[in-house]
Design a protein around this motif. Structure first.
Motif, PDB file in Angstrom:
ATOM      1  N   TYR A 295       0.834  -1.209   0.000  1.00  0.00           N
ATOM      2  CA  TYR A 295       0.000   0.000   0.000  1.00  0.00           C
ATOM      3  C   TYR A 295       0.870   1.262   0.000  1.00  0.00           C
ATOM      4  CZ  TYR A 295      -4.548  -2.227   0.580  1.00  0.00           C
ATOM      5  OH  TYR A 295      -5.695  -2.946   0.364  1.00  0.00           O
TER       6      TYR A 295
ATOM      7  N   THR B 291      -5.756   7.879  -5.608  1.00  0.00           N
ATOM      8  CA  THR B 291      -4.761   7.379  -4.651  1.00  0.00           C
ATOM      9  C   THR B 291      -5.251   7.525  -3.214  1.00  0.00           C
ATOM     10  OG1 THR B 291      -2.965   7.971  -6.168  1.00  0.00           O
ATOM     11  CG2 THR B 291      -2.381   7.603  -3.866  1.00  0.00           C
TER      12      THR B 291
ATOM     13  N   GLN C  12      -8.347   7.879  -2.161  1.00  0.00           N
ATOM     14  CA  GLN C  12      -9.540   7.059  -1.927  1.00  0.00           C
ATOM     15  C   GLN C  12      -9.155   5.618  -1.583  1.00  0.00           C
ATOM     16  OE1 GLN C  12     -11.293   4.466  -4.017  1.00  0.00           O
ATOM     17  NE2 GLN C  12     -12.530   4.346  -2.172  1.00  0.00           N
ATOM     18  N   ILE C  13      -8.257   5.026  -2.349  1.00  0.00           N
ATOM     19  CA  ILE C  13      -7.851   3.635  -2.119  1.00  0.00           C
ATOM     20  C   ILE C  13      -7.095   3.505  -0.795  1.00  0.00           C
ATOM     21  CG2 ILE C  13      -6.376   1.755  -2.954  1.00  0.00           C
ATOM     22  CD1 ILE C  13      -7.028   2.680  -5.806  1.00  0.00           C
ATOM     23  N   CYS C  14      -6.148   4.395  -0.565  1.00  0.00           N
ATOM     24  CA  CYS C  14      -5.322   4.291   0.640  1.00  0.00           C
ATOM     25  C   CYS C  14      -6.107   4.637   1.903  1.00  0.00           C
ATOM     26  CB  CYS C  14      -4.087   5.165   0.506  1.00  0.00           C
ATOM     27  SG  CYS C  14      -2.939   4.579  -0.770  1.00  0.00           S
TER      28      CYS C  14
ATOM     29  N   GLN D  76      -9.316   4.107   2.290  1.00  0.00           N
ATOM     30  CA  GLN D  76     -10.157   2.932   2.532  1.00  0.00           C
ATOM     31  C   GLN D  76      -9.357   1.839   3.229  1.00  0.00           C
ATOM     32  OE1 GLN D  76     -12.740   1.899  -0.746  1.00  0.00           O
ATOM     33  NE2 GLN D  76     -12.754  -0.264  -0.169  1.00  0.00           N
TER      34      GLN D  76
ATOM     35  N   PRO E 258      -9.134  -2.738  -0.050  1.00  0.00           N
ATOM     36  CA  PRO E 258      -9.036  -2.698  -1.520  1.00  0.00           C
ATOM     37  C   PRO E 258      -8.031  -3.697  -2.081  1.00  0.00           C
ATOM     38  CG  PRO E 258      -9.010  -0.474  -0.605  1.00  0.00           C
ATOM     39  CD  PRO E 258      -8.899  -1.413   0.562  1.00  0.00           C
TER      40      PRO E 258
ATOM     41  N   SER F 170     -16.208  -3.767  -5.578  1.00  0.00           N
ATOM     42  CA  SER F 170     -15.033  -3.039  -5.107  1.00  0.00           C
ATOM     43  C   SER F 170     -13.816  -3.368  -5.955  1.00  0.00           C
ATOM     44  CB  SER F 170     -14.758  -3.383  -3.640  1.00  0.00           C
ATOM     45  OG  SER F 170     -13.562  -2.784  -3.196  1.00  0.00           O
TER      46      SER F 170
ATOM     47  N   THR G  74     -12.127  -0.505  -8.296  1.00  0.00           N
ATOM     48  CA  THR G  74     -10.763  -0.161  -7.893  1.00  0.00           C
ATOM     49  C   THR G  74      -9.787  -0.351  -9.045  1.00  0.00           C
ATOM     50  OG1 THR G  74     -11.197  -0.777  -5.584  1.00  0.00           O
ATOM     51  CG2 THR G  74      -8.892  -0.661  -6.263  1.00  0.00           C
TER      52      THR G  74
END
Length: 379
Positions: free
Chosen positions: A285, A312, A314-316, A318, A338, A346, A350
């Motif tokens: 991550y 970036t 949003q994913i991290c 989450q 994710p 998802s 993603t």
């Protein structure tokens, strides 16, 4: 075409692919006992996850070769589609209910979450809107406010499902774009305060959300009730040690830890792979975060910069919400991890978001090569 293939950001792809492989392996390990008991097929969840991964990777590569500038031209129909889907979910008999929430639309045996689509479309919308408004972004009513109205509407539609966790993720992703949009700091501070107060009020307005807060603060006060999931997550994490019990050897997945292959898959990963497994995923991550910020820094235009930053974050974010919930540092929000957790919608969205990120990176590479070529010709 050869030039485009040569521009593929392999470090980004390898990072994403490694996370997918680890996730697929652990989805099978965490779910096969439950799959046998519930469906009579040990690979039930593995097969479905693999299907979504294949579809997601196909979309990833397709999107990687579509110029991201095209989404700016298509943003209006995309926003309309998003609003229609989010509204359909709330219509009785149309939306599919699971675990007291109506978050899905059914297409035969396939369930899909429109809120996942909303996350990527809202990032694209905010990126386009605030790129166009940069010259007057300091004007709150004319520059800053209009896109926020749509954000409030979408947030409300998601919270009505109810899905506060996804709503918070959406606010943070869109808020991150605001943060780099050159808006006035006192406007950002005021908006952040309003958003925080709204989330707190929503989190305490429903009994089940208040129960989550209570169990988060002291799960051992009701270890067989409200704190059951958190206590069993602690047990899984506590028994993992440095190297874990080995893949497939988790005890907590044998009916003790609810949502072992979805929201709480990290607890199983730590139980089976130990601190080393946790460290590997955190490092991946961090690599994804570094790549995203690098693409943001060198993106050809503000539209690309805003998209790269929003995707970036949003994913991290989450991932932070999920890891915080599993470890008891944050309340349980129902947010999946994710690229790791079981979940088709998802995974697909993603990978589409990461495909857009890949296209921005490829355009950066192509521009750099063209610039070097022009310099060599000039010399």
């Amino acid at each position: 075409m050869k030039n485009k293939i040569a521009s593929i950001d392999f470090s980004l792809f390898i990072t994403v692919f490694m996370m997918i492989l680890i996730g697929l392996m652990m989805v099978y390990s965490a779910s096969y006992t439950y799959a046998i008991l519930e469906y009579g097929n040990a690979t039930h969840f593995f097969d479905r996850q693999l299907m979504w991964i294949v579809l997601g990777l196909i979309m990833f590569f397709i999107v990687s070769f579509i110029p991201y500038q095209l989404y700016g031209k298509l943003i209006a129909p995309m926003v309309i589609l998003m609003l229609v889907l989010l509204t359909l979910v709330l219509i009785p008999g149309v939306g599919v209910e699971r675990n007291y929430s109506t978050r899905w639309l059914g297409f035969g045996p396939i369930l899909f979450q429109p809120s996942e689509i909303a996350k990527i479309i809202m990032i694209l919308y905010f990126a386009k809107a605030y790129m166009n408004k940069r010259d007057y972004i300091e004007d709150f009513r004319k520059g800053l406010l209009p896109p926020l109205i749509l954000l409030v509407v979408v947030f409300a539609l998601i919270v009505l499902q109810p899905d506060l966790g996804t709503g918070i993720s959406l606010l943070v992703a869109c808020g991150s774009i605001l943060l780099i949009s050159a808006a006035r700091w006192h406007h950002l501070f005021a908006l952040g305060a309003v958003a925080l107060m709204s989330v707190i009020l929503l989190a305490t307005s429903a009994d089940y959300r208040s129960d989550r807060l209570t169990s988060f603060m002291d799960p051992f006060a009701d270890p067989l009730g409200l704190g059951f999931q958190m206590v069993n997550s602690y047990v899984a994490i506590g028994t993992g040690g440095i190297t874990g019990a080995g893949i497939g050897n988790s005890i907590q997945k044998l009916g003790f830890l609810p949502e072992a292959h979805t929201d709480f898959i990290m607890a199983i990963i730590i139980e089976e792979l130990g601190i080393l497994g946790l460290s590997a995923i955190v490092i991946l991550y961090m690599l994804l975060l570094f790549k995203g910020f690098e693409i943001f820094k060198y993106a050809p235009d503000y539209f690309g910069k805003f998209i790269a930053f929003g995707v970036t974050i949003q994913i991290c974010f989450q991932a932070v919400l999920n890891l915080g919930a599993v470890s008891g540092l944050l309340p349980i929000t129902g947010i999946t991890l994710p690229l790791i957790s079981y979940g088709g919608s998802s995974m697909l969205i993603t990978l589409i978001g990461l495909g857009i990120l890949m296209n921005i990176s490829m355009q950066i590479s192509q521009r750099k090569k063209n610039s070097e070529r022009n310099v060599s010709k000039a010399i």
